[in-house]
Design an enzyme around this catalytic site. Sequence first.
Site, short mmCIF file in Angstrom:
data_model
loop_
_atom_site.label_atom_id
_atom_site.label_comp_id
_atom_site.label_asym_id
_atom_site.label_seq_id
_atom_site.Cartn_x
_atom_site.Cartn_y
_atom_site.Cartn_z
N HIS A 284 0.82 -1.22 0.00
CA HIS A 284 0.00 0.00 0.00
C HIS A 284 0.86 1.28 0.00
O HIS A 284 0.33 2.37 -0.19
CB HIS A 284 -1.02 -0.02 1.16
CG HIS A 284 -0.50 0.40 2.48
ND1 HIS A 284 -0.15 -0.49 3.47
CD2 HIS A 284 -0.29 1.64 3.00
CE1 HIS A 284 0.25 0.19 4.52
NE2 HIS A 284 0.18 1.48 4.27
N ASP A 328 -0.50 -7.52 1.61
CA ASP A 328 0.08 -6.17 1.63
C ASP A 328 1.60 -6.25 1.79
O ASP A 328 2.15 -5.99 2.86
CB ASP A 328 -0.57 -5.36 2.76
CG ASP A 328 -0.22 -3.89 2.70
OD1 ASP A 328 0.42 -3.46 1.71
OD2 ASP A 328 -0.55 -3.16 3.66
N GLY A 422 2.86 6.13 8.84
CA GLY A 422 4.30 6.41 8.69
C GLY A 422 5.16 5.23 9.12
O GLY A 422 6.32 5.14 8.77
N SER A 424 4.03 2.21 8.41
CA SER A 424 3.66 1.25 7.37
C SER A 424 4.87 0.73 6.61
O SER A 424 5.75 1.51 6.25
CB SER A 424 2.75 1.93 6.36
OG SER A 424 1.47 2.00 6.90
N GLY A 425 4.87 -0.55 6.35
CA GLY A 425 5.97 -1.15 5.59
C GLY A 425 7.13 -1.55 6.48
O GLY A 425 8.01 -2.30 6.07
#
Length: 475
Positions: A284, A328, A422, A424-425
Site C-alpha cells: 500500500h 500487503d 508512517g 507502514s511497511g
Amino acid sequence: MSESRVHQTKQPSSGVLTKTQQADTQQPRDTTDPLNPLQQAVLRPGRHRKPMTPHRNTASKRKRVVLTVLTVIVVLGILVTAGYFIKQLIDTKYYFCKRSIKFIPLDKACDGTSDCTDGEDELTCVSSFTDNTTFPVRLITPAGVLQVYNEGAGWRSVCGDDWTEKHTATTCQQLGYTQNPQRTVLSVTALGASLSKGPFTAVQSGTGTSPIQTATIDRTECRTGQVISLTCSDCGQGGSEERIVGGTDALIQDWPWQVSLQQNGGHTCGGSLVSPRWVVSAAHCFTGTKREVGRWRAVTGKTYMSSLGGATVDRIVKNGRYGSNDYDIAMVRLSSPLSLGEGRRPVCLPPKDLGLIAGSPLVVTGWGYLEEKGKTSASLQKASIPLISREKCSSPAIYGSNITPRMICAGLLQGGVDACQGDSGGPLVRLSSSRWRLVGVVSWGVGCARQGRPGVYSNVDQLLNWIHSVMEENQ
Ligand code: 4AZ
C-alpha cells in the site's frame, strides 16, 4: 569611510588656498619650487588632493561593489530557496515529461496509459508479481532445516549425505543470499516428531552447482543420520533488547535493518533490509501517486530522520494479489548493494513455521506518528507488543472476517501502544535463537493505539514463497 570624511572637511572647496591656509601649511621650500607664487598656489592643493582622490574613489567604489555583491547574493539566495520550494511543490503534484517538456498530473504517471511522448511516464513503474508456483527451497522450524520441494513428492528434508560446501553456496544463492552461507548438521533424532519421520532426500555426487531440487534424489532415510540446516545471511544481529504510539526512543544500531523509504525527500514508509540489495515493505506504500520508481530513495543507518544519503531504487515489486489490505507486501531493490556495517544490517527472514504463539513478545519500530492525528517522529521509536491470537483478532468484537491468513495482529487490546501512520511497511520482529527475524510488516489498523483495535501486520510466514520468488526472479 570616516577617514575620507575627515579628509574632505580639511580640503578647501575652491582648490585655492587662502592666506591663512598658506601660513598654516607652510613648509620648508626646496630650491626646485617655482618662484611664481600663483603657480604654487594652484599646484599645492593639487598635490594634496592627488593622492586623496583615488582614496575616496576606491573606498566608495569598494562600498558599491560590496553592496552590489551582497544584493546579488541575497537575491540569488531568495530565488534559489523559492525555486527549491516551488520545485518541491510541483514535484509532489506533477510528473515532468523530459522529452516532450510538459507536466502531467502525478497520478497519470504509471497508470498504464502513456501521457508523455514515447510513454516516458510508464517506463519505470512499480510492477506486480504473482507467485503461481512453489519456490522449491525453504528453511523450516526455528532450527532452519533445509527442505526441497518436488512436484508430487512434496517437501523433503535434505540428508547430510554427500553434501558439500558448493551445495551450501548454491542453495543460499537460490534463496537470494550470497553473503556468509553457513551450514550445520542436525541429528534426525533431534528433529521434532513431524520432521524426524521424513520424507528425506539427498544430493547426488558431483552436483554442487546444480539447483538443489535437481541435485537431489528421494531417500527413505539418511545414511549419516543427519539433516542439513542453513544460515544464509549474516542477519538478525541487532541491539541488546527491544510512532509508534506509546513507544520509546531507539537507536538504529539496535534495529539496523530499519529503512526510511522516502519520496521527494519526505519519509513515506518504513521498510526492512533483508539483504544488501533488498528491502521488504508494504504494497500500500506504492499506490496512487507513489508508483514511479525513480522518485523513491531508501535511507539507511540513521536514528534521526534525514533525507541525506538515500540510496536510489531500481525496482519495486508489489504482490500481484494485493487488494483490500490482503497480501500487503512489496519488495524494493536498491540500484546497487549497500555496504553493510554498524547501523546497516539485514534482518533474517523467518524459517517456515517458526511457531509463534499468542503472547510471543514482538518489537515494532519506525518513525511514524506519535499519536493518531499527530506527526512523524524525528527519532526512531520502538515498542514491545505481544502477538494476538488469530481467533481473538478475527472475533466480531475486533476485526472479524477482515483478518485473512496473510495477516497477524499484535498489540495491546486495552490500547496505548501501537504502530501508526508512517510506520507502514516497517518491521515487526521476533528474537529467536539469538537472531531477530522479520515476522510481520506494518500494514493497517483502525486508528492507532485504540482499545480493541490492535495493529494488523502482513504475515511474513505466508508470504515467504513470494519473497523468495521475487529475489530469485530479479537477481
Ligand atoms: C497507516 O495509516 C497505519 N495502528 C499503519 C498502521 C496502523 C494504522 C494506520 C496500525 O499507515
